[in-house]
Design a protein around this motif. Sequence first.
Motif, PDB file in Angstrom:
ATOM      1  N   PHE A  59      18.529  63.548  33.882  1.00  0.00           N
ATOM      2  CA  PHE A  59      18.299  64.978  34.013  1.00  0.00           C
ATOM      3  C   PHE A  59      19.634  65.694  34.124  1.00  0.00           C
ATOM      4  N   THR A  60      19.782  66.773  33.369  1.00  0.00           N
ATOM      5  CA  THR A  60      20.979  67.581  33.511  1.00  0.00           C
ATOM      6  C   THR A  60      20.946  68.288  34.855  1.00  0.00           C
ATOM      7  N   SER A  61      22.136  68.685  35.335  1.00  0.00           N
ATOM      8  CA  SER A  61      22.241  69.197  36.692  1.00  0.00           C
ATOM      9  C   SER A  61      21.478  70.492  36.897  1.00  0.00           C
ATOM     10  N   ARG A  62      21.276  71.247  35.834  1.00  0.00           N
ATOM     11  CA  ARG A  62      20.525  72.504  35.921  1.00  0.00           C
ATOM     12  C   ARG A  62      19.567  72.610  34.736  1.00  0.00           C
ATOM     13  N   PRO A  63      18.526  73.412  34.880  1.00  0.00           N
ATOM     14  CA  PRO A  63      17.677  73.695  33.709  1.00  0.00           C
ATOM     15  C   PRO A  63      18.524  74.230  32.569  1.00  0.00           C
ATOM     16  N   MET A  64      18.117  73.963  31.337  1.00  0.00           N
ATOM     17  CA  MET A  64      18.973  74.241  30.188  1.00  0.00           C
ATOM     18  C   MET A  64      18.195  74.982  29.106  1.00  0.00           C
ATOM     19  N   VAL A  65      18.845  75.964  28.489  1.00  0.00           N
ATOM     20  CA  VAL A  65      18.284  76.721  27.369  1.00  0.00           C
ATOM     21  C   VAL A  65      19.201  76.508  26.171  1.00  0.00           C
ATOM     22  N   LEU A  66      18.654  75.977  25.084  1.00  0.00           N
ATOM     23  CA  LEU A  66      19.435  75.652  23.888  1.00  0.00           C
ATOM     24  C   LEU A  66      19.228  76.729  22.832  1.00  0.00           C
ATOM     25  N   LEU A  67      20.326  77.282  22.338  1.00  0.00           N
ATOM     26  CA  LEU A  67      20.299  78.301  21.282  1.00  0.00           C
ATOM     27  C   LEU A  67      20.769  77.670  19.979  1.00  0.00           C
TER      28      LEU A  67
ATOM     29  N   ALA B 236      12.415  81.989  32.574  1.00  0.00           N
ATOM     30  CA  ALA B 236      11.385  81.059  33.049  1.00  0.00           C
ATOM     31  C   ALA B 236      11.798  79.601  32.897  1.00  0.00           C
ATOM     32  N   ALA B 237      13.079  79.358  32.589  1.00  0.00           N
ATOM     33  CA  ALA B 237      13.536  77.981  32.362  1.00  0.00           C
ATOM     34  C   ALA B 237      13.346  77.104  33.594  1.00  0.00           C
ATOM     35  N   GLN B 238      13.481  77.685  34.793  1.00  0.00           N
ATOM     36  CA  GLN B 238      13.286  76.899  36.018  1.00  0.00           C
ATOM     37  C   GLN B 238      11.887  76.297  36.049  1.00  0.00           C
ATOM     38  N   GLU B 239      10.881  77.148  35.836  1.00  0.00           N
ATOM     39  CA  GLU B 239       9.511  76.657  35.858  1.00  0.00           C
ATOM     40  C   GLU B 239       9.229  75.709  34.693  1.00  0.00           C
ATOM     41  N   ARG B 240       9.818  76.027  33.521  1.00  0.00           N
ATOM     42  CA  ARG B 240       9.637  75.154  32.377  1.00  0.00           C
ATOM     43  C   ARG B 240      10.219  73.765  32.634  1.00  0.00           C
ATOM     44  N   ARG B 241      11.291  73.714  33.415  1.00  0.00           N
ATOM     45  CA  ARG B 241      11.897  72.415  33.723  1.00  0.00           C
ATOM     46  C   ARG B 241      10.900  71.522  34.448  1.00  0.00           C
TER      47      ARG B 241
ATOM     48  N   ASP C  97      15.037  72.742  28.377  1.00  0.00           N
ATOM     49  CA  ASP C  97      13.712  73.172  28.838  1.00  0.00           C
ATOM     50  C   ASP C  97      13.160  74.303  27.982  1.00  0.00           C
ATOM     51  N   VAL C  98      14.027  75.052  27.328  1.00  0.00           N
ATOM     52  CA  VAL C  98      13.637  76.105  26.383  1.00  0.00           C
ATOM     53  C   VAL C  98      14.571  75.994  25.183  1.00  0.00           C
ATOM     54  N   ILE C  99      14.005  76.081  23.968  1.00  0.00           N
ATOM     55  CA  ILE C  99      14.799  76.033  22.737  1.00  0.00           C
ATOM     56  C   ILE C  99      14.503  77.295  21.935  1.00  0.00           C
ATOM     57  N   LEU C 100      15.539  78.055  21.611  1.00  0.00           N
ATOM     58  CA  LEU C 100      15.404  79.246  20.783  1.00  0.00           C
ATOM     59  C   LEU C 100      16.102  78.992  19.452  1.00  0.00           C
TER      60      LEU C 100
ATOM     61  N   MET D 186      27.241  86.458  36.271  1.00  0.00           N
ATOM     62  CA  MET D 186      26.015  86.215  35.509  1.00  0.00           C
ATOM     63  C   MET D 186      24.791  86.534  36.355  1.00  0.00           C
ATOM     64  N   LYS D 187      23.869  87.306  35.792  1.00  0.00           N
ATOM     65  CA  LYS D 187      22.634  87.605  36.517  1.00  0.00           C
ATOM     66  C   LYS D 187      21.645  86.441  36.435  1.00  0.00           C
ATOM     67  N   LEU D 188      21.759  85.654  35.390  1.00  0.00           N
ATOM     68  CA  LEU D 188      20.901  84.478  35.240  1.00  0.00           C
ATOM     69  C   LEU D 188      21.526  83.332  36.016  1.00  0.00           C
ATOM     70  N   LYS D 189      20.968  83.016  37.184  1.00  0.00           N
ATOM     71  CA  LYS D 189      21.570  82.039  38.071  1.00  0.00           C
ATOM     72  C   LYS D 189      21.003  80.636  37.835  1.00  0.00           C
ATOM     73  N   ASN D 190      21.901  79.644  37.997  1.00  0.00           N
ATOM     74  CA  ASN D 190      21.504  78.235  38.033  1.00  0.00           C
ATOM     75  C   ASN D 190      20.752  77.769  36.786  1.00  0.00           C
ATOM     76  N   VAL D 191      21.069  78.358  35.646  1.00  0.00           N
ATOM     77  CA  VAL D 191      20.537  77.933  34.353  1.00  0.00           C
ATOM     78  C   VAL D 191      21.717  77.792  33.402  1.00  0.00           C
ATOM     79  N   ILE D 192      21.709  76.742  32.587  1.00  0.00           N
ATOM     80  CA  ILE D 192      22.770  76.510  31.608  1.00  0.00           C
ATOM     81  C   ILE D 192      22.312  77.008  30.241  1.00  0.00           C
ATOM     82  N   LEU D 193      23.066  77.923  29.651  1.00  0.00           N
ATOM     83  CA  LEU D 193      22.845  78.344  28.268  1.00  0.00           C
ATOM     84  C   LEU D 193      23.760  77.521  27.369  1.00  0.00           C
ATOM     85  N   VAL D 194      23.204  76.950  26.312  1.00  0.00           N
ATOM     86  CA  VAL D 194      23.997  76.158  25.367  1.00  0.00           C
ATOM     87  C   VAL D 194      24.049  76.906  24.041  1.00  0.00           C
ATOM     88  N   ASP D 195      25.205  77.471  23.747  1.00  0.00           N
ATOM     89  CA  ASP D 195      25.428  78.162  22.477  1.00  0.00           C
ATOM     90  C   ASP D 195      25.993  77.133  21.494  1.00  0.00           C
TER      91      ASP D 195
END
Length: 517
Positions: A77-85, A317-322, A211-214, A164-173
């Motif tokens: 598991f990665t250290s934080r929930p993750m959103v992949l772009l 919602a990435a936290q809940e999705r995790r 946890d989320v893929i865009l 950052m207003k989005l706390k404790n979530v990793i965005l992957v560009d």
Amino acid sequence: SSPSSRTQPGSSPSSRMQPGLGVGRVPEELGFTNLLKSSLAGTMIKQLEEKADDIYRNKLIPINEKMMGPLPEAETFTSRPMVLLLGNHSSGKSSFVNHLMESKIQSCGVAPTDDCFTLITSGPDDTDQDGQALVGNKKLGFSALQSFGQMLISHTHLKVRKEMKLKNVILVDSPGMIDSAATQRTALANASSDRGYDFMKVIRWFAEHSDVILLFFDPEKPGTTGETLDCLTTSLAGLEHKLSVVFNKCDQFVKMHDFARAYGALCWNLSKVIPRKDLPPIYTMCIPVASRGAGLWKEAMDDLNATRKEVINKVYAAQERRVDNMISRLDESTRVLAMYSNICSRVRKTVAEVWWRVHLEYTLLALGLTGVAALLYSKKTEVVERFGANFQHAYLSVFAGGQSIGLGYYFLRAPAIQRKEVEMRQEERLNEVFTLAYPKELAEGDEYLRSIWARVLPRVTLAMKTIGIFKIGHADKRDNETLQSILRDDVVSLRDLFAREIGDASGTFVPDAEAAR
């Protein structure tokens, strides 16, 4: 539920957590349990992670090792929930990051501006770290990226931003997907040499751990970039539950028929690579730009803005999705191992039936001829009186001849066992075994079962070719009961715990700044 349990406008699951934990000065603090410390989401995620991990390690892995099964030794598991772009170059990924963060974190432009995987997250101080620092700390969950080579590590960066207003979530560009000349010539066969690492496998790794893929498209390249389409068929296969397709920059259209043509082209291209009758939802949106959108009527812009808020909600919602993805991963892993066990047992039984038939035929033949020899021995005196002294040891000749005939018959029939083993390793025969094993589910059109089989089939084939059918461990009654117990009790219990803890706090929400727009 009480009003206090609902998410108020301007708040998010991420904003309910204590800010500034974990990232920044000391990379070691990026451990998962050190990041999520809020009274609601932090405790719930930590508890569910530990319980799911305990079930995986102490229940699934022992059965998997016994059977030499298809599951990895331990989930990472990665250290934080993750959103992949993901998306084509100039499709608006970096602009979306900047809009979401309300700060120019990423460079933007019409031409490709970045060839790196950039991980962006919150922390107590602004800091940048290179890929080696990221993968060198096992607590972060990115150590596996080292297996893709130094070129990838040198093209991976971590950006920590205080505001950052989005706390404790990793965005992957991710790097924009393109068709280089070499890629066009080889139809993506040599795509890895274009970048210095296997791009599609790296995307697969990030997708599996996100946890989320865009997936972004834009009007100029509505699904026509080869790498993007290849990404859908290989890197994102089986991960549709995480995927949202974003048709960005729709404020560039002035005429309806231009939008219709581009949207139709996107749907056409997606239909060629997504093996389903129904396409996933496509979110038509835009990033607010002062110079664009003037030609659109107010209702159209309102719709694009509303859709953008839906996409932003998915990120928040990435936290809940995790949590949901963790439980789903446990559920799917259990089903994969249960099907692997079932198919292996059925194949072993089919080959064993041939083995027993050959050995039974040999045994009966040998015993029959031995019985004739025993009868001659018991009637030795009568045989000598009738046929002469030359036949007094006839029983020995019959016995020896019988054994020779029996062995000859065995060696003649034994290859049938090997032929059956080879036959049962063929994909066509394994598909027949699968069909016979799950007739009711297949008759009801259970596509999820077929997706599980698509994962199990290559692993079963590989195990039988490399290990051998009879060397694959056997799951006994207790093992099968354990697998069913995980699906029947443990997974249901985890989902119930998640539902009770989160309540309806995961309702839709929009950050204050976004709502103000």
